[in-house]
Scaffold this active site. Structure first.
Site, mmCIF file in Angstrom:
data_model
loop_
_atom_site.group_PDB
_atom_site.id
_atom_site.type_symbol
_atom_site.label_atom_id
_atom_site.label_comp_id
_atom_site.label_asym_id
_atom_site.label_seq_id
_atom_site.Cartn_x
_atom_site.Cartn_y
_atom_site.Cartn_z
ATOM 1 N N ARG A 172 43.811 21.986 48.111
ATOM 2 C CA ARG A 172 43.564 22.306 49.522
ATOM 3 C C ARG A 172 43.121 21.040 50.237
ATOM 4 O O ARG A 172 43.524 20.771 51.350
ATOM 5 C CB ARG A 172 42.530 23.420 49.649
ATOM 6 C CG ARG A 172 43.076 24.827 49.459
ATOM 7 C CD ARG A 172 43.904 24.996 48.171
ATOM 8 N NE ARG A 172 44.408 26.331 47.967
ATOM 9 C CZ ARG A 172 43.835 27.265 47.201
ATOM 10 N NH1 ARG A 172 42.724 26.980 46.514
ATOM 11 N NH2 ARG A 172 44.376 28.457 47.086
ATOM 12 N N ASP A 201 48.764 23.893 43.535
ATOM 13 C CA ASP A 201 48.573 25.114 44.326
ATOM 14 C C ASP A 201 49.582 25.121 45.468
ATOM 15 O O ASP A 201 50.398 24.206 45.591
ATOM 16 C CB ASP A 201 47.129 25.219 44.837
ATOM 17 C CG ASP A 201 46.659 26.676 44.919
ATOM 18 O OD1 ASP A 201 47.350 27.485 45.567
ATOM 19 O OD2 ASP A 201 45.615 27.005 44.337
ATOM 20 N N HIS A 272 50.564 30.949 43.374
ATOM 21 C CA HIS A 272 50.057 29.693 43.926
ATOM 22 C C HIS A 272 51.015 28.542 43.620
ATOM 23 O O HIS A 272 50.602 27.455 43.201
ATOM 24 C CB HIS A 272 48.649 29.404 43.395
ATOM 25 C CG HIS A 272 47.605 30.327 43.973
ATOM 26 N ND1 HIS A 272 47.212 30.262 45.296
ATOM 27 C CD2 HIS A 272 46.904 31.356 43.429
ATOM 28 C CE1 HIS A 272 46.301 31.200 45.532
ATOM 29 N NE2 HIS A 272 46.101 31.886 44.422
ATOM 30 N N GLU A 336 46.071 35.996 41.547
ATOM 31 C CA GLU A 336 46.627 36.237 42.874
ATOM 32 C C GLU A 336 48.136 35.982 42.933
ATOM 33 O O GLU A 336 48.607 35.198 43.746
ATOM 34 C CB GLU A 336 45.900 35.346 43.904
ATOM 35 C CG GLU A 336 44.422 35.650 43.984
ATOM 36 C CD GLU A 336 43.678 34.776 44.984
ATOM 37 O OE1 GLU A 336 42.772 35.307 45.646
ATOM 38 O OE2 GLU A 336 43.986 33.570 45.100
ATOM 39 N N TRP A 402 36.441 35.956 37.469
ATOM 40 C CA TRP A 402 36.049 35.461 38.815
ATOM 41 C C TRP A 402 35.861 36.580 39.816
ATOM 42 O O TRP A 402 35.068 36.468 40.734
ATOM 43 C CB TRP A 402 37.072 34.444 39.326
ATOM 44 C CG TRP A 402 38.413 34.988 39.729
ATOM 45 C CD1 TRP A 402 39.444 35.287 38.900
ATOM 46 C CD2 TRP A 402 38.874 35.275 41.058
ATOM 47 N NE1 TRP A 402 40.519 35.746 39.626
ATOM 48 C CE2 TRP A 402 40.196 35.750 40.954
ATOM 49 C CE3 TRP A 402 38.290 35.177 42.327
ATOM 50 C CZ2 TRP A 402 40.947 36.132 42.070
ATOM 51 C CZ3 TRP A 402 39.042 35.552 43.430
ATOM 52 C CH2 TRP A 402 40.354 36.019 43.291
ATOM 53 N N TYR A 427 30.478 30.751 43.108
ATOM 54 C CA TYR A 427 31.500 30.133 43.955
ATOM 55 C C TYR A 427 30.757 29.256 44.958
ATOM 56 O O TYR A 427 30.135 29.739 45.893
ATOM 57 C CB TYR A 427 32.366 31.205 44.641
ATOM 58 C CG TYR A 427 33.643 31.501 43.876
ATOM 59 C CD1 TYR A 427 33.621 31.560 42.486
ATOM 60 C CD2 TYR A 427 34.865 31.694 44.520
ATOM 61 C CE1 TYR A 427 34.787 31.811 41.763
ATOM 62 C CE2 TYR A 427 36.030 31.951 43.810
ATOM 63 C CZ TYR A 427 35.984 32.004 42.426
ATOM 64 O OH TYR A 427 37.127 32.248 41.715
ATOM 65 N N PHE A 428 30.844 27.950 44.739
ATOM 66 C CA PHE A 428 30.045 27.040 45.564
ATOM 67 C C PHE A 428 30.728 26.740 46.901
ATOM 68 O O PHE A 428 30.229 25.938 47.681
ATOM 69 C CB PHE A 428 29.712 25.759 44.786
ATOM 70 C CG PHE A 428 28.703 25.954 43.681
ATOM 71 C CD1 PHE A 428 28.026 27.159 43.514
ATOM 72 C CD2 PHE A 428 28.412 24.919 42.799
ATOM 73 C CE1 PHE A 428 27.091 27.341 42.497
ATOM 74 C CE2 PHE A 428 27.474 25.078 41.778
ATOM 75 C CZ PHE A 428 26.817 26.290 41.626
ATOM 76 N N ASP A 429 31.878 27.410 47.153
ATOM 77 C CA ASP A 429 32.434 27.325 48.511
ATOM 78 C C ASP A 429 31.773 28.372 49.416
ATOM 79 O O ASP A 429 31.995 28.370 50.619
ATOM 80 C CB ASP A 429 33.963 27.485 48.517
ATOM 81 C CG ASP A 429 34.461 28.736 47.811
ATOM 82 O OD1 ASP A 429 33.727 29.311 46.968
ATOM 83 O OD2 ASP A 429 35.598 29.150 48.102
ATOM 84 N N TRP A 477 36.325 25.678 45.573
ATOM 85 C CA TRP A 477 37.610 25.748 46.286
ATOM 86 C C TRP A 477 37.415 25.021 47.607
ATOM 87 O O TRP A 477 36.382 25.182 48.268
ATOM 88 C CB TRP A 477 37.999 27.210 46.505
ATOM 89 C CG TRP A 477 38.100 27.956 45.212
ATOM 90 C CD1 TRP A 477 37.184 28.812 44.682
ATOM 91 C CD2 TRP A 477 39.169 27.888 44.255
ATOM 92 N NE1 TRP A 477 37.612 29.284 43.462
ATOM 93 C CE2 TRP A 477 38.827 28.732 43.182
ATOM 94 C CE3 TRP A 477 40.380 27.182 44.209
ATOM 95 C CZ2 TRP A 477 39.650 28.897 42.071
ATOM 96 C CZ3 TRP A 477 41.199 27.359 43.102
ATOM 97 C CH2 TRP A 477 40.839 28.208 42.049
HETATM 98 C C1 ACM Z 1 40.449 32.421 42.422
HETATM 99 O O1 ACM Z 1 39.389 32.267 43.044
HETATM 100 N N1 ACM Z 1 41.559 32.759 43.062
HETATM 101 C C2 ACM Z 1 40.525 32.255 40.991
#
Ligand code: ACM
Ligand code: ZN
Length: 765
Positions: A172, A201, A272, A336, A402, A427-429, A477
């Protein structure tokens, strides 16, 4: 910054030592012992060790010498001079010694003893010696000097979990090689041992593959990038790209290996995959054309599972990946991956018939199994995101859980190895503060305390099942994180908290003690120029029932010498604002702003919170049906005066997956009511929909209710505030009934699934 003053205090110690000689201890001042992560066993002794320019580093083997060199590099950055390295020595020496293989050893364990004449680090293996060295570094006061007193200690240490990871998405946004090395160096400093490198991705292919040059020419670039929130759909108009050459990767993997960090590459499949499909359109079901994605989300175009060329391509890619990455594990994604194209693709459907696969989930399982078989034959193992459970796990796969902890539980019960990476905790985002000054983030709310409180082994597993939980990992992310400085802000100090969760014995967990030690740790991060976040010492708010008929706001700070000031009229708080001396009653609608002052100067970010004042504040609320476990912040949040914000995971919204929500508020007495209402959230991208129906009813006795509002399909987008004026209504009980949409409509993200219903703040005026 205040931490500086703390620093100076410990510096004075080294200053004294600088004119000392290597002589008898006893009068030597000692630096406080503030280790992170906390060792398994630590005792202080009365000895001290005086390190001076004649102190020798002793290392007999090449690996120990490397560790001694890394210590020397760090020591030089502190003191301005280096120490000699020798093969042997026992006086005025720091000995790095890895026990020979065959002696009783605990993986990554070490013992560190500092005495009058010698400091000895004995590793159970090479990594153990390295971790002992990291502990030794933390015994130093952070001051340039010509000599240092080290406190006498006896430490026996080993990690609680074998897998201690941190992930970085470079697709990203792209991050330079220098930053990747810094990321790894910081990981190793905290005794973390795995770097999960998310290299491919939809928005970019970032690893050079010599056999497929279009992956770099086409796949590593995108036309432009989403600017701001997803729902605003604005773009910056600037081409963006980047990839790591194979030389870059070799350099990084070698750098990591010296620091006992394993680099696990992730090559995403079958979803992805847009960057790969844009480069080689024959890999997709429709043949394209495809473009590298310019915004975030999940895309329908994935690798075709019916085409043998897809598997040939991925195996050829992995042939090069395996040469670059010696790690036992290769991550192949699996998350996903929509099934929409596969349902319509003749090749995919033919594959399902030929292989006797009952649905597209089974086809995904076939895909992953086929790749696993190939990788197993090459001597490697796969890791996949928890979707690889769907349609049946590949026989030897490790699962990264996750989407909560359920995937991890299911995999452990099937006796598969598990790495825990549940979104809410690691998740540090996610936002780390609910303050108004945060940079845009994907959502959520995961403060340092929540990371620290995380327990990686889920409840309800047998001892045998629990043994499959190999550890945990935080994921970064980078949709909304475009620079190294921003990445560091998101990761630190949350990664410091995770490091202690993963290394230290569970029974030694102590958040207050951790914060005390963190005060000493921040200067260590300063020394490495880390742009860490300072929230833990900012204003900490607690909204609580006042025990009578409302709510109050309690504020405190962990900052030594910090003083809180606040305003209730929306003006910016400064030294002239009201000094906080006790809980603030909420008596009107408005915004409270507060800040910590240190020496009359603001420390960190300000706290700002809007409150809505109404008659239900702090009143008892009953919820006959429990909310979903992930969105159950407690019934009090429905009447705490704080409205949930756009980020649905902000700790305010009460969430249900389908079905009906009912809430009954007891106002205590018969009360005149002039208006009722509630907020709900609508965000189709996140599967969150307006209720199908809202009913509000009132009652004098809690048994017989009269409807005062009934709305079918109230609709809307974002935060919807539904309100209804009432005349001549008196009641003690108010009941809210909201019916969720039972199925998400076709064509929308999550189609066919039950919709989420999110409600916050039930209003009675
Ligand atoms: C993920 O956060 N899509 C693994
Ligand atoms: Zn296909």
């Amino acid at each position: 910054m205040t931490i500086k003053t703390l620093l100076i205090a410990s510096l004075a110690i080294a200053g004294l030592a600088s004119c000392g000689t290597h002589g008898p201890e006893g009068t030597a001042p000692k630096a406080p012992i503030q280790l992170i992560p906390m060792p398994a066993r630590l005792s202080e002794t009365s000895d001290s060790f005086l390190l001076d320019k004649r102190t020798v580093l002793v290392a007999a083997t090449p690996a120990d010498r490397k560790t001694a060199e890394l210590f020397n590099e760090w020591f030089h950055s502190l003191s301005g001079f280096e120490l000699a390295i020798a093969d042997s020595g026992t006086m005025n020496a720091i000995v790095f010694r890895t026990r020979p293989a065959g002696e009783k050893a605990i993986a990554e364990g070490y013992q560190l003893k500092s005495g009058k004449d010698v400091v000895t680090i004995e590793g159970d293996d090479e990594a153990g010696t390295f971790y002992g060295m990291q502990t030794l570094i933390q015994l130093f006061p952070l001051q340039s000097a010509t000599a240092y007193w080290l406190p006498g200690v006896s430490i026996s240490d080993q990690p609680r979990f074998a897998y201690r990871g941190l992930h970085l998405d470079v697709c990203r946004h792209f991050f330079p090689v220098t930053f990747i090395k810094k990321y790894i160096d910081l990981l190793a400093m905290h005794k973390m041992n795995t770097f999960h490198w998310h290299l491919t991705d939809d928005q970019g292919w970032r690893i050079e593959i010599k056999r497929y040059p279009r992956l770099m020419e086409i796949g590593s670039r995108r036309k432009e990038t989403l600017d701001g929130r997803l729902e605003d759909n604005k773009f910056d108009g600037k081409p963006y790209g980047g990839f790591y050459t194979q030389e870059d990767i070799q350099e990084i993997v070698a750098y990591a290996a010296e620091r006992h960090v394993t680099v696990i590459p992730e090559i995403e499949m079958p979803g992805h995959a847009l960057a790969a499909l844009a480069s080689y359109p024959y890999l997709g079901c429709t043949g394209g054309p495809y473009a590298v994605a310019t915004k975030w989300g999940v895309f329908d175009d994935v690798f075709c599972a019916g085409n043998d060329t897809t598997f040939q391509f991925l195996q050829n890619v992995l042939e090069e990946v395996l040469i670059l990455f010696p790690s036992e594990y290769i991550h192949i994604g699996g998350d996903e991956s929509p099934k929409k194209r596969w349902e319509k693709c003749p090749k995919c459907q033919a594959r399902m018939r030929a292989e006797g696969l009952k649905d597209e989930h089974a086809l995904q399982s076939y895909f992953i199994r086929r790749m696993e078989k190939w990788l197993n034959e090459k001597g490697r193992k796969i890791i996949g995101w928890d979707e690889i459970l769907e349609g049946g796990l590949a026989p030897n796969a490790t699962v990264m859980s996750w989407r909560g902890i359920e995937g991890g539980i299911a995999a452990a019960k099937q006796h598969h190895d598990v790495i825990m990476t549940p979104g809410n905790f690691v998740y540090f985002d996610y936002y780390q503060s609910q303050g108004k000054n945060e940079p845009l983030a994907i959502g959520g709310f995961t403060p340092v305390s929540k990371v620290y409180g995380y327990e990686p082994v889920p409840e309800g597993l047998s001892a045998k099942e629990a043994s499959y939980i190999k550890g945990a990992q935080a994921n970064l992310w980078t949709e909304y994180i475009g620079s190294p400085e921003h990445a560091e802000y998101m990761v630190y100090p949350r990664a410091v908290a995770l490091a202690e969760v993963l290394w230290s014995p569970g029974e030694r967990k102590d958040y207050d003690g951790f914060l005390e030690r963190l005060k000493q740790h921040f200067p260590r991060l300063d020394k490495k120029n880390v742009n860490y976040a300072r929230h833990v010492f900012e204003v900490r708010p607690t909204v609580e029932p006042d025990g009578k008929n409302g709510v109050r706001l309690r504020l405190d700070t962990k900052l030594d010498g910090g003083k809180i000031v606040f305003t209730t009229d929306s003006s910016a708080p400064d030294a002239a604002a009201i000094s906080y001396s006790g809980p603030i009653p909420i008596t009107k609608t408005g915004t409270i702003r507060a800040i910590v002052l240190q020496d009359a100067k603001p420390y960190g970010n300000e706290y700002q919170q809007a409150f809505v004042f109404h008659k239900a504040l702090g009143r008892p609320v009953t919820l006959p049906r429990a909310p979903h476990q992930n969105y159950n912040p407690g019934a009090f949040t429905l009447v705490n005066g704080i409205e949930g914000v756009k980020e649905f995971n902000d700790g305010q919204w009460t969430g249900y997956s389908g079905g009906t929500m009912e809430a009954v508020i007891d106002l205590g007495d018969s009360t005149g009511i002039t208006r009722v209402g509630l907020n709900y959230l609508a965000n189709r991208e996140q599967w969150i929909y307006p209720p199908k129906e809202v009913v509000i009813a009132v009652s004098a006795d809690g048994k017989h209710y009269k409807e005062v509002l009934q709305r079918k399909d109230p609709g809307g987008y974002g935060i919807v505030r539904l309100r209804e004026g009432l005349k001549d209504v008196k009641a003690r009980y108010v009941k809210f009934t909201l019916r969720a949409l039972s199925r998400i409509p076709e064509g929308a993200p999550g189609e066919g699934e039950p919709a989420w219903l999110f409600t916050d703040e039930l209003i009675v005026e």
